[in-house]
Design an enzyme around this catalytic site. Structure first.
Site, PDB file in Angstrom:
ATOM      1  N   ASP A  20       0.883  -1.166   0.000  1.00 32.36           N
ATOM      2  CA  ASP A  20       0.000   0.000   0.000  1.00 32.36           C
ATOM      3  C   ASP A  20       0.919   1.214   0.000  1.00 32.36           C
ATOM      4  O   ASP A  20       1.548   1.531   1.009  1.00 32.36           O
ATOM      5  CB  ASP A  20      -0.871  -0.041   1.276  1.00 32.36           C
ATOM      6  CG  ASP A  20      -1.654   1.244   1.491  1.00 32.36           C
ATOM      7  OD1 ASP A  20      -1.654   2.100   0.581  1.00 32.36           O
ATOM      8  OD2 ASP A  20      -2.267   1.390   2.564  1.00 32.36           O
ATOM      9  N   LYS A  83       2.435  11.577  -3.222  1.00 32.98           N
ATOM     10  CA  LYS A  83       1.492  10.834  -4.060  1.00 32.98           C
ATOM     11  C   LYS A  83       0.554  11.767  -4.836  1.00 32.98           C
ATOM     12  O   LYS A  83       0.101  11.427  -5.927  1.00 32.98           O
ATOM     13  CB  LYS A  83       0.685   9.909  -3.143  1.00 32.98           C
ATOM     14  CG  LYS A  83      -0.217   8.941  -3.847  1.00 32.98           C
ATOM     15  CD  LYS A  83      -0.673   7.902  -2.858  1.00 32.98           C
ATOM     16  CE  LYS A  83      -1.864   7.131  -3.328  1.00 32.98           C
ATOM     17  NZ  LYS A  83      -2.284   6.167  -2.315  1.00 32.98           N
ATOM     18  N   GLU A 183      -7.198   0.683  -4.660  1.00 33.61           N
ATOM     19  CA  GLU A 183      -7.242   0.567  -3.198  1.00 33.61           C
ATOM     20  C   GLU A 183      -8.594   0.019  -2.705  1.00 33.61           C
ATOM     21  O   GLU A 183      -8.604  -0.877  -1.848  1.00 33.61           O
ATOM     22  CB  GLU A 183      -6.940   1.929  -2.561  1.00 33.61           C
ATOM     23  CG  GLU A 183      -5.470   2.288  -2.704  1.00 33.61           C
ATOM     24  CD  GLU A 183      -5.184   3.769  -2.565  1.00 33.61           C
ATOM     25  OE1 GLU A 183      -6.094   4.535  -2.191  1.00 33.61           O
ATOM     26  OE2 GLU A 183      -4.035   4.170  -2.839  1.00 33.61           O
ATOM     27  N   ASP A 205     -12.976   5.800   2.452  1.00 28.75           N
ATOM     28  CA  ASP A 205     -11.563   5.848   2.826  1.00 28.75           C
ATOM     29  C   ASP A 205     -11.184   7.263   3.269  1.00 28.75           C
ATOM     30  O   ASP A 205     -11.027   8.156   2.435  1.00 28.75           O
ATOM     31  CB  ASP A 205     -10.735   5.397   1.606  1.00 28.75           C
ATOM     32  CG  ASP A 205      -9.232   5.416   1.875  1.00 28.75           C
ATOM     33  OD1 ASP A 205      -8.810   5.952   2.909  1.00 28.75           O
ATOM     34  OD2 ASP A 205      -8.488   4.887   1.021  1.00 28.75           O
TER      35      ASP A 205
END
Ligand code: AMP
Length: 622
Positions: A20, A83, A183, A205
């Site tokens: 991850d 990211k 994800e 999330d």
């Protein structure tokens, strides 16, 4: 935008890591001993902050926990949340660049790059450093065995360029990408939702800096992303900021505007706010402490959970707006969603969980650690890609109910069949007889209503209950089933703290076909079982009524008219004989007759209680 993940199997014996690569933290997991497991070397949490620190002297950048510490003293040298920039050009991220202190430019190929203390690095190169560190930590956890292949997760909304950038980061790190997966898909895999034939899944999330909501459909093991939404600037950091603002109101008059804008001061305050937030997830109140010893600054404030929930209310509401959008994009209603999965550390905030549960009208999956669930799912995918099967993962839910035998031989189910494991359930019990100082517990497994028809897993006794009237003792019994399927049962008497416990392995010695036949037996006997259970419960009730009547027989003999007294004695006798009766209707008739026959005695007792209560009092005092 929708992505279909093709389920092409690529058989190879080499185990494949699941990684991850997160905005705030990154971590790796691997399928081991029949389940995915986070790779943590001894004494290390396994989680690596997705951040780099570049020393002033231009030395090698540091990755990992140390970066958070360096950020406190030299925030200008730290880069977080890289990211956000993956696969982006300079023009795409103009607004974002304000949050990065390093000058940005473009490479000859049009890739974004940052000028970090004398060296130019692309987000791919920075991410590669993080990936290398993740791989190192995994290698340490595996006793020095370095795995080269990995499944890496990306947000569902990542476009092809962003996915390619993630691929490139892995290539630079020397990692061979077995697959890039979404994800939310990984989170669903971790919960074994691919075992569903079909269904709709919402994955909520809320991480440190970003919020993503995705709707997936599952059809014969294949996931499809129906819609995604979210906010790339909403997460736990914003929750922290509400507390920072609260603190600054009191701190600015003390330290002045200038100190309050100092990056080191703010970073320290942010960490203190985060600690307070974490504590508020556990307790209804928490301490918010902040001190700078050099400046002789010590500040402290109690924060109530309700106060925090009010502060974050608008932020939580924003996530629900995105949930509404994502449902509307997928042309679905909240009630069409079959499963809700929570991902990201911020879903530990109770108000967040509650809001999600209310919005979707169902309890979300939160049995796995929300910080680990994506990596665990990536490891499941890695296992499947390396040719493994995951039948064993079915063990992740209890295949048979677990419970206790109660008075009269009925079963009180405590962990119901199909509960995800690990899990923990606590229930309250009490004593049946006056002055009962011990309770025998029989732990049973199965779906039948009577303990005699279930499998007994073990017995234990709780002693040391102080003598008191029946029903007064408070005994809490906790069933705790760990990830390895080991069941620990603890019984505790609340007033004395007397405790007894037992550990059993519910699935030990049980074959799949035996589980099947136990389930079949419960379907075949459903009606009979229901009647037997009802009869057992009625018999217990009759026992209680008899004991109450018999202990008042002296009053009954003096105060009842002869006919009522005879009826009562007759009903009590029938009650005593009920043990031999099997037919539930006959038992019900005995119980009803006994109830009827005790009414005159009950009236007399009530009357005398009332008389005692008012004895010696003037009418006006009553
Ligand atoms: P992630 O990006 O998923 O690692 O999430 C990190 C975020 O989760 C940070 O903002 C953390 O402060 C937050 N977080 C972690 N644990 C808790 C907790 N127990 N209560 C509230 N927030 C938490």
């Amino acid at each position: 935008m929708a992505f279909i993940e093709l389920n092409v199997l690529n058989n190879t014996a080499e185990p494949i890591l699941g990684i991850d690569l997160g905005t705030t933290n990154s971590l790796a997991a691997l399928w081991r001993d029949g389940r995915p497991e986070i790779l943590k070397p001894e004494g290390h949490p396994g989680r690596i902050p997705s951040a780099l620190y570049f020393p002033k002297d231009g030395g090698e950048p540091a990755v990992g926990q140390v970066v958070r510490e360096r950020a406190l003293v030299d925030p200008e040298g730290t880069i977080f949340s890289i990211k956000r920039f993956m696969g982006c050009g300079l023009a795409d991220v103009k607004d974002e660049l304000e949050s990065v202190q390093f000058p940005a430019s473009e490479t000859a190929e049009g890739l974004l790059q940052f000028d970090v203390r004398g060296r130019k690095l692309t987000p791919q190169e920075i991410s590669a450093r993080i990936l290398m560190r993740v791989q190192d930590v995994a290698c340490k956890a595996l006793g020095g065995h370095k795995l080269k292949r990995a499944v890496i997760t990306v947000p569902a909304y990542f476009d092809d360029t962003q996915r390619q950038a993630t691929h490139d980061a892995a290539r630079i790190a020397g990692i061979d990408v077995a697959r890039i997966i979404n994800e939310p898909t990984a989170a669903s895999l971790a919960y074994g939702l691919d075992q569903r034939k079909e269904g709709k899944i919402a994955v909520y999330d809320l991480g440190g800096g970003t919020f993503d909501i995705s709707i997936l459909s599952i059809d014969s093991g294949v996931f499809r992303v129906l819609s995604t939404s979210g906010d790339t600037h909403l997460g736990g950091d914003d929750l922290d900021r509400t507390l920072v603002a609260l603190a600054l109101e009191e701190l600015i008059p003390k330290v002045g505007q200038e100190t309050a804008q100092d990056p080191g001061f703010l970073q320290g305050l942010r960490l203190a706010a985060e600690r307070c937030k974490h504590e508020l997830s556990l307790n209804p109140e928490a301490d918010f402490h902040f001190s700078i010893p050099d400046q002789d600054l010590r500040w402290h404030r109690r924060v109530k959970r309700a106060e925090f929930e009010k502060l974050i209310g608008p932020l939580v509401a924003r996530t629900l707006d995105a949930c509404r959008r994502v449902l509307s994009d997928a042309k679905l209603q909240a009630s069409d969603i079959d499963e809700v999965v929570l991902v990201g550390g911020s879903t530990r905030v109770p108000a967040v969980r509650k809001a999600v549960e209310e919005f979707f009208g169902r309890a979300p999956h939160n049995e796995l650690d929300p910080d680990q669930v994506v990596a665990l799912g990536a490891a499941v995918q890695g296992h499947i890609l390396s040719g493994g099967t995951r039948d064993i993962l079915l063990m992740d839910v209890t295949s048979l109910s677990l419970g206790l035998e109660t008075m009269g031989g009925a079963v009180s189910k405590i962990v119901v069949r199909n509960s995800p494991i690990p899990c923990q359930v606590t229930e309250g019990f009490t004593t049946y007889a006056d002055n009962q100082t011990g309770i025998d517990f029989n732990i049973v497994q199965g779906e039948r209503e009577l303990a005699a028809d279930c499998r007994s897993l073990g017995r234990f006794k709780l002693t040391g209950i102080p003598p008191m009237p029946a029903g007064m003792a408070k005994v809490s019994v906790r069933f705790q089933l760990d990830a390895n399927g080991v069941l620990n049962v603890t019984a505790r008497e609340e007033s004395t703290g007397a405790i007894a416990e037992i550990e059993v392995q519910p699935m030990h010695g049980l074959q799949d076909d035996q589980v099947e036949s136990m389930l079949q037996a419960s379907y075949d006997n459903a009606q009979d079982d229901f009647d037997h259970r009802r009869a057992a419960d009625l018999k217990v009730e009759i026992g209680t009524m008899i004991r109450a009547s018999e202990s008042n027989m002296e009053i009954a003999s003096q105060a009842l008219d002869p006919e009522s007294l005879a009826d009562l004695k007759d009903a009590i006798q029938k009650g005593h004989d009920v043990a031999t009766l099997k037919d539930v209707n006959e038992v019900q008739a005995v119980r009803d007759e006994l109830e009827q026959a005790t009414l005159p005695l009950a009236a007399i007792l009530m009357d005398s209680v009332a008389k005692k209560a008012v004895a010696g009092k003037h009418l006006s005092e009553i």
